[in-house]
Design a protein around this motif. Structure first.
Motif, PDB file in Angstrom:
ATOM      1  N   SER A 329       0.847  -1.197   0.000  1.00 16.35           N
ATOM      2  CA  SER A 329       0.000   0.000   0.000  1.00 16.35           C
ATOM      3  C   SER A 329       0.874   1.236   0.000  1.00 16.35           C
ATOM      4  O   SER A 329       2.060   1.191   0.364  1.00 16.35           O
ATOM      5  N   HIS A 356      -4.103   2.120   6.513  1.00 15.19           N
ATOM      6  CA  HIS A 356      -4.113   3.094   5.425  1.00 15.19           C
ATOM      7  C   HIS A 356      -4.078   4.512   5.964  1.00 15.19           C
ATOM      8  O   HIS A 356      -3.792   5.448   5.217  1.00 15.19           O
ATOM      9  N   THR A 375      -4.259  -2.810   6.601  1.00 19.39           N
ATOM     10  CA  THR A 375      -3.838  -3.343   5.300  1.00 19.39           C
ATOM     11  C   THR A 375      -3.673  -4.864   5.376  1.00 19.39           C
ATOM     12  O   THR A 375      -3.687  -5.455   6.460  1.00 19.39           O
TER      13      THR A 375
END
Length: 489
Positions: A329, A356, A375
């Motif tokens: 991510s 996130h 995540t």
């Protein structure tokens, strides 16, 4: 009972078992007074260490030859005994009631002995001409430790016999008190366990009485003591009448015996605390620091060595985790958040980013097991607690310790402080990477006040019962708790 409490300290209950009448109360007394036990125990430790040094050199020498390096061994043993005795005496471990507790004695002896010899080996490595630890030194280290432990076992047996058989050498007292006789109903019986015998009792005149009554009392006391076998004078009274007591004590100075003042009431509790000096002023230490200077040094050494070794061993794993976070991510690899640490100081904690979002403000929402903010890689890192490993850098910079209460976000810290009355007591030590609460399943979110209180109870127990051995136990049990995965999210 104030006088006996001053002598037996905080372990008065340990002597309760020896309070029963004994047929040997006046027979077979040993030539050791209760007050001399600490001095005798110190001399016994020094003699044990010197004997271990002599014996190790003798055993290490070849058969039929004169022992080589005997002088060096004796000097080393003597030098070792000084800091050993100083450390144990500073911790109050030579008090009679402490000598009865073998567990604390063994722990203190092992830690102190090992620390002194580690320092000795380090010093010898710097001296090319010293070869003591290449020979009899290792044998001395092992033999000395075994001898000290065996000596403590023998000391405990002898003390139990002294207490139960009332074999301490008799100490005759004259008690001068302003307390009614009813308050001393069990005093003579309890004192006899420790060899004290109240030969006579005098009552102090009431506060504000005629000065002539004080003069008459002091004359009676002096006349009585001069015709009696007395070892000590005990003056038990309320501190608020100290002005007139000073004059009374001045009258008794003609007697060549020690005079002990025992305060009655709230002052007696105050004087149980250790005294210190603040410049030229004497003061009473009401609340000591959570750890002594030696304990802080040993804990810090464990932190630096443990964190350094763990970072070195886990470096490949940390690199893999960092790459996985970057590929999984967008966002930084490390997440920093403000936490509340020792004495309420704010510091930035380091963690692998597992969400996130990067919440670090007045409102921080705790993670839940199915939290969508986590995540894919982050869920795995949180489950295995690998996201906490960057906090080893916090341990190295001194803002955290390997073991201690887990730090919470500043927003949560203020909230918990209002929910739990003793929550702020956690800040008396550095926060830890793991702790006593964590190995008992207190991991993850704390959505209810009950869960916060339970975690705080474990943390406060750890602070009150800290030892290096406890830290090592927690560190060894932490990987097992991680594998169990209780309450992790």
């Amino acid at each position: 009972m104030n006088f006996i409490n001053r002598h037996i300290g905080d372990h008065g209950s340990d002597l309760a078992a020896f309070n029963s009448p004994s047929s040997t109360a006046d027979e077979g007394r040993w030539p050791v007074r209760y007050e001399s036990i600490e001095f005798v125990a110190i001399c016994a430790d020094i003699a044990t260490i010197l004997f271990a040094g002599f014996l190790s050199t003798l055993l290490f020498s070849p058969a039929g030859r004169a022992p080589a390096g005997l002088a060096q061994a004796c000097v080393y043993a003597a030098v070792t005994s000084v800091p050993f005795v100083y450390i144990l005496k500073g911790r109050g471990l030579y008090r009679p009631t402490e000598l009865l507790v073998l567990r604390s004695q063994f722990r203190a002896i092992c830690l102190t002995w090992v620390l002194l010899h580690v320092l000795a080996v380090a010093v010898e490595m710097l001296d090319d001409n010293s070869h003591f630890f290449q020979g009899a030194g290792l044998l001395f280290a092992a033999l000395g430790l075994a001898s000290l432990i065996a000596q403590r076992c023998v000391t405990r047996i002898l003390l139990i016999r002294c207490f139960s058989g009332r074999r301490f050498a008799r100490t005759n007292l004259v008690l001068i008190t302003d307390q009614p006789p009813s308050t001393h109903a069990g005093l003579s019986e309890t004192l006899s366990v420790l060899g004290y015998c109240v030969k006579s009792r005098f009552g102090l005149p009431a506060i504000g009485s005629d000065p002539d009554s004080r003069k008459r009392l002091s004359s009676r006391v002096i006349e009585h003591i001069r015709n009696s076998e007395v070892d000590k004078i005990v003056l038990e009274a309320k501190p608020e009448r100290w002005a007139e007591l000073r004059a009374f004590i001045s009258d008794l100075r003609v007697l060549p015996f020690p005079i002990v003042f025992v305060p009655v009431g709230a002052a007696s509790e105050l004087l149980r605390h250790p005294t210190r000096s603040l410049g030229s002023a004497a003061c009473v230490e009401i609340q000591p620091g959570s750890l002594t200077a030696i304990e802080r040094a040993s804990k810090r050494t464990l932190d630096i060595v443990g964190a350094g070794l763990t970072l070195t061993i886990c470096a490949p794993l940390l690199a893999i985790a960092a790459v996985a976070i970057r590929l999984d991510s967008a966002g930084p690899i490390l997440f920093k958040q403000q936490r509340c640490g020792f004495n309420g100081r704010i510091f930035s904690i380091r963690k692998f980013r597992t969400m996130h979002v990067l919440e670090n403000g007045p409102v921080v929402v705790q993670a839940t097991p199915l939290d969508p903010r986590i995540t894919r890689v982050g869920r795995w890192l949180r489950r295995t607690s690998l996201d906490e490993l960057p906090q080893l850098l916090n341990v190295l910079d001194g803002s955290m310790s390997l073991v201690g209460p887990r730090p919470h976000a500043v927003a949560h810290d203020g909230q918990f402080d209002k929910l739990v009355r003793k929550y702020a007591f956690r800040r008396r030590v550095k926060p830890g990477l793991t702790g006593w609460a964590q190995i008992h399943g207190c991991r993850g979110p704390t959505p209810t006040p009950t869960m916060v209180e339970r975690r705080v109870e474990y943390d406060l127990w750890y602070i009150d019962n800290w030892s290096l051995r406890l830290d090592l136990e927690i560190l060894l049990r932490t990987p097992l708790e991680v594998l169990r995965g209780r309450n992790a999210c």
